[in-house]
Design an enzyme around this catalytic site. Structure first.
Site, short mmCIF file in Angstrom:
data_model
loop_
_atom_site.label_atom_id
_atom_site.label_comp_id
_atom_site.label_asym_id
_atom_site.label_seq_id
_atom_site.Cartn_x
_atom_site.Cartn_y
_atom_site.Cartn_z
N HIS A 88 21.68 -32.10 34.94
CA HIS A 88 22.30 -32.01 33.61
C HIS A 88 21.24 -31.52 32.62
CE1 HIS A 88 25.33 -34.03 30.66
NE2 HIS A 88 24.65 -33.10 30.02
N GLU A 123 25.91 -29.82 35.30
CA GLU A 123 26.79 -30.30 34.24
C GLU A 123 26.11 -30.11 32.89
OE1 GLU A 123 27.30 -34.35 35.61
OE2 GLU A 123 25.69 -35.03 34.31
N HIS A 175 29.58 -41.91 35.55
CA HIS A 175 28.94 -42.57 34.41
C HIS A 175 28.92 -44.08 34.58
CE1 HIS A 175 26.92 -42.49 30.65
NE2 HIS A 175 27.03 -41.18 30.67
#
Ligand code: PXP
Length: 238
Positions: free
Chosen positions: A43, A70, A190
């Protein structure tokens, strides 16, 4: 079976705390795969405080599983994804200074914008996923963008799981059913950890992939990386 994609941002955070190249992010990606990870997630954020754009290029050639990038689709991010061509790109609406992602997209408000970007990535042969809350309307609008998948934002699940697992999972089961009905692939991520992952997986057995970073890398301090990855995989095995 649900795939485990290991988010290696935290390895980069540790490296960046000292400068130099310890721990080696590229080696960590190689080892995660060797130890059983089904994918590697990175990320990159605009300030490059975890994974750097240069890391993403360096990691690409050693990926033997699935590479997921991401992030927020800034111009620089779009350029990176198109040049690296990962297996999957996950679009996340995090503002530049955010510590971590803390909400899914408002796919209704940003529908045209997302549709345009999804078309660019799909045109380049990159599978797409949109990070969303478990909200029926958000999933419907996500589906209209022609994305391949959605990723459910699981922080609210993880928080409520501690006191009321049955209530915590409810909106996620409904969201998963909606996604299936619309023909969307389904990811989740998450704050998933060794305590809450099995319950999620048992209740939504057709999840395609979970991506896990913070808890998994933290557990690896105590259990070792190989052991930890196997422990997480066992949670997904039912
Ligand atoms: N999925 C998305 C879209 C994320 O932004 C993050 C955090 O970078 C994760 C999954 C992984 O979350 P965690 O680090 O809490 O496992």
């Amino acid at each position: 079976m649900t795939k485990l994609s290991v988010n290696i941002n935290k390895i980069a955070t540790l490296r960046n705390a000292r400068g130099g190249n310890i721990p080696d992010v590229r080696l960590a990606a190689i080892n995660c795969q060797r130890f059983g990870a089904d994918g590697i997630t990175v990320h990159p954020r605009p300030d490059e405080r975890h994974i750097r754009y240069s890391d993403v290029y360096e990691i690409r050639p050693i990926i033997t599983t699935e590479f997921n990038i991401e992030g927020y689709p800034s111009e620089k991010f779009i350029e990176l994804v198109l040049s690296v061509k990962p297996h999957q790109v996950t679009l996340v609406p995090d503002p530049p200074g955010a510590i971590t992602s803390n909400a899914g997209w408002d796919t209704r408000t940003h529908y045209s914008y997302l549709k345009e970007i999804i078309a660019v990535f799909r045109g380049a042969g990159v599978r797409t996923s949109i990070f969303v809350d478990p909200d029926q309307e958000m999933i419907e609008y996500a589906s209209l963008t022609a994305t391949d998948r959605i990723e459910l934002y699981t922080e609210p699940y993880a928080r409520m799981f501690k006191t009321d697992p049955a209530k915590a999972i409810e909106p996620y089961i409904m969201a998963a059913e909606k996604a299936r009905e619309l023909g969307l692939g389904l990811n989740a991520g998450h704050d998933l950890n060794l305590k809450n992952l099995k319950f999620l997986s048992k209740n939504i057995p057709y999840l395609d992939e979970v991506s896990i970073g913070h808890a998994l890398i933290s557990d690896a301090i105590y259990y070792g990386l190989e052991n930890t990855i196997q422990m997480y995989k066992r949670q997904l095995a039912g």
